[in-house]
Design an enzyme around this catalytic site. Sequence first.
Site, PDB file in Angstrom:
ATOM      1  N   ASP A  68     -14.988   2.952   7.686  1.00  0.00           N
ATOM      2  CA  ASP A  68     -13.985   3.909   7.205  1.00  0.00           C
ATOM      3  C   ASP A  68     -14.586   4.869   6.194  1.00  0.00           C
ATOM      4  O   ASP A  68     -14.250   6.053   6.171  1.00  0.00           O
ATOM      5  CB  ASP A  68     -12.782   3.188   6.588  1.00  0.00           C
ATOM      6  CG  ASP A  68     -11.728   4.199   6.153  1.00  0.00           C
ATOM      7  OD1 ASP A  68     -11.203   4.898   7.035  1.00  0.00           O
ATOM      8  OD2 ASP A  68     -11.458   4.318   4.955  1.00  0.00           O
ATOM      9  N   LYS A  94      -8.353  -1.294   6.391  1.00  0.00           N
ATOM     10  CA  LYS A  94      -8.712  -1.741   5.038  1.00  0.00           C
ATOM     11  C   LYS A  94      -7.753  -2.822   4.548  1.00  0.00           C
ATOM     12  O   LYS A  94      -8.159  -3.790   3.915  1.00  0.00           O
ATOM     13  CB  LYS A  94      -8.720  -0.550   4.075  1.00  0.00           C
ATOM     14  CG  LYS A  94      -9.937   0.343   4.296  1.00  0.00           C
ATOM     15  CD  LYS A  94      -9.945   1.539   3.373  1.00  0.00           C
ATOM     16  CE  LYS A  94      -8.899   2.537   3.764  1.00  0.00           C
ATOM     17  NZ  LYS A  94      -9.059   3.884   3.254  1.00  0.00           N
ATOM     18  N   HIS A 106       0.846  -1.195   0.000  1.00  0.00           N
ATOM     19  CA  HIS A 106       0.000   0.000   0.000  1.00  0.00           C
ATOM     20  C   HIS A 106       0.874   1.235   0.000  1.00  0.00           C
ATOM     21  O   HIS A 106       1.834   1.323   0.756  1.00  0.00           O
ATOM     22  CB  HIS A 106      -0.895   0.018   1.247  1.00  0.00           C
ATOM     23  CG  HIS A 106      -1.746   1.247   1.327  1.00  0.00           C
ATOM     24  ND1 HIS A 106      -2.931   1.380   0.627  1.00  0.00           N
ATOM     25  CD2 HIS A 106      -1.570   2.406   1.988  1.00  0.00           C
ATOM     26  CE1 HIS A 106      -3.440   2.572   0.865  1.00  0.00           C
ATOM     27  NE2 HIS A 106      -2.641   3.219   1.692  1.00  0.00           N
ATOM     28  N   SER A 153      -7.227   4.027   9.447  1.00  0.00           N
ATOM     29  CA  SER A 153      -8.000   3.974   8.210  1.00  0.00           C
ATOM     30  C   SER A 153      -7.305   3.055   7.191  1.00  0.00           C
ATOM     31  O   SER A 153      -7.931   2.160   6.599  1.00  0.00           O
ATOM     32  CB  SER A 153      -8.138   5.404   7.666  1.00  0.00           C
ATOM     33  OG  SER A 153      -8.524   5.411   6.324  1.00  0.00           O
ATOM     34  N   ARG A 173     -14.236  13.121   8.310  1.00  0.00           N
ATOM     35  CA  ARG A 173     -12.903  13.723   8.510  1.00  0.00           C
ATOM     36  C   ARG A 173     -12.620  14.756   7.424  1.00  0.00           C
ATOM     37  O   ARG A 173     -12.083  15.824   7.695  1.00  0.00           O
ATOM     38  CB  ARG A 173     -11.814  12.637   8.493  1.00  0.00           C
ATOM     39  CG  ARG A 173     -11.821  11.777   9.752  1.00  0.00           C
ATOM     40  CD  ARG A 173     -10.941  10.554   9.578  1.00  0.00           C
ATOM     41  NE  ARG A 173      -9.582  10.890   9.228  1.00  0.00           N
ATOM     42  CZ  ARG A 173      -8.752  10.105   8.552  1.00  0.00           C
ATOM     43  NH1 ARG A 173      -9.149   8.898   8.143  1.00  0.00           N
ATOM     44  NH2 ARG A 173      -7.533  10.481   8.282  1.00  0.00           N
TER      45      ARG A 173
HETATM   46  N1  URA Z   1      -5.634   7.025   2.916  1.00  0.00           N
HETATM   47  C1  URA Z   1      -6.568   6.346   3.625  1.00  0.00           C
HETATM   48  O1  URA Z   1      -7.009   5.291   3.215  1.00  0.00           O
HETATM   49  N2  URA Z   1      -7.006   6.878   4.765  1.00  0.00           N
HETATM   50  C2  URA Z   1      -6.536   8.035   5.273  1.00  0.00           C
HETATM   51  O2  URA Z   1      -6.970   8.456   6.331  1.00  0.00           O
HETATM   52  C3  URA Z   1      -5.570   8.732   4.536  1.00  0.00           C
HETATM   53  C4  URA Z   1      -5.125   8.190   3.355  1.00  0.00           C
END
Ligand code: URA
Length: 434
Positions: A163, A189, A84, A185, A170
């Site tokens: 999320d 995932k 990621h 976050s 947010r």
């Molecule tokens: N990418 C994400 O998936 N979440 C965040 O909070 C910031 C970047």
Amino acid sequence: MAFSFRRLIERKRDGEILRDEEIRWIIGEYSRGALPDYQMSALLMAIFKEGLDQAELAVWTDAMLHSGDVLDFSHVAAPKIDKHSTGGVGDKVSIALGPMAAACGVAVPMMSGRGLGHTGGTVDKLESIPGFRTELDPSEFGVILERIGMVLAGQSETLVPADRRIYALRDATGTVPSIPLIASSIMSKKLAEGLDALVLDVKVGRGAFMKDLDRARLLAETMVGIGRSVGTPVVAVLTDMNQPLGRAVGNANEIVEAIEVLKGGGPPDLVEVCYRLTEEMLVLGGIEADRPAARRRLQEAISSGAAFEKLEQVVEAQDGDPRVLHDPSLLPRAGHEEVVTAPRDGYVARIDAFDIGTAALRLGGGRERKEDAIDPAVGLSVEVKVGDRVETGQPLAVVAWNNGGKLADSLPMITAAFEISDQLGTPLVYGELR
Ligand code: URA
């Protein structure tokens, strides 16, 4: 058990630690729509100010992760490892890295995002391949992963629904740039993908979420710590995002550059980041004992054509037209080009990745609003790197455009992104944490 949400907000506001059951209650109730956005916003601001300690963060992430489906690929024998990136400009690494890792025996269940702000998204880039489907249901995702060893899809709607709701809040309440909230976050995932291990590419610099090395290191440590708390090995590599990665910034042109890497070419900085991150995947998966051995295996996978074949197989499996991989002229192409040249002799001191990313967005390669359609053909080719010597009139960037108004809107940013002086470059890889 029910709690008073107001009391929990007050306690976090006053710097207190929330208990496990309180955090699980908040995420669970908010996910099912039983808590109002205005109170959740207040809690997020309290977390933004006061943070979450390691134990709170582990529970917060775990509760998010279990707000939806958690994938199970135990039927896939190979080590399941994803990569990621925290987001950058010209970051087409996933499109080369996935096939490289899969060709060496890693199973890569890759779920990627769309462009966010000035940063590009792997899903948008992949969709410039005619026919390519990025929306896969979980069973098809698992079948392709098992058969080919990799899959390149968008984030499933059923994974971590908490999320999606919290991120939107947010975004609207100025609480995105909080290290515990970003870390939970991202990690919720990724952990919902049922991984054996994870490699993180934490971008640092002008074009990244984290502008300075200290904050990037803290984010990396926080995410590695979350991995440790749930028993998933995580390696974070800190890489430069002051200037765009590689040359191409856009969508279709980034696919072309990723193909170059899989064919043994490509810009050296992009190639290095692809190797560096994929080596970590091979070592984490127990396929090679160390990075030098992993590099040799990856070089073999490129020179034999095995890595390129993996991309072909995935494109076919996801209904894309594999002919574009052999003949990139079949990808969408812009109607016009504009060359931006050096105003004077000197060294390239700065190529501001934020400005270049924003310019690509304004050309139509990204979205001003969520519902905007992308023009996959437009973008930039950045012809120089920081530290290069240039002469007056030498091309700095070639801009591929379709709409004159959008070109006019983006050109000043492109020109301003380049600084020519005597300054030399910044490093490509800053370090690692495990
Ligand atoms: N990418 C994400 O998936 N979440 C965040 O909070 C910031 C970047």
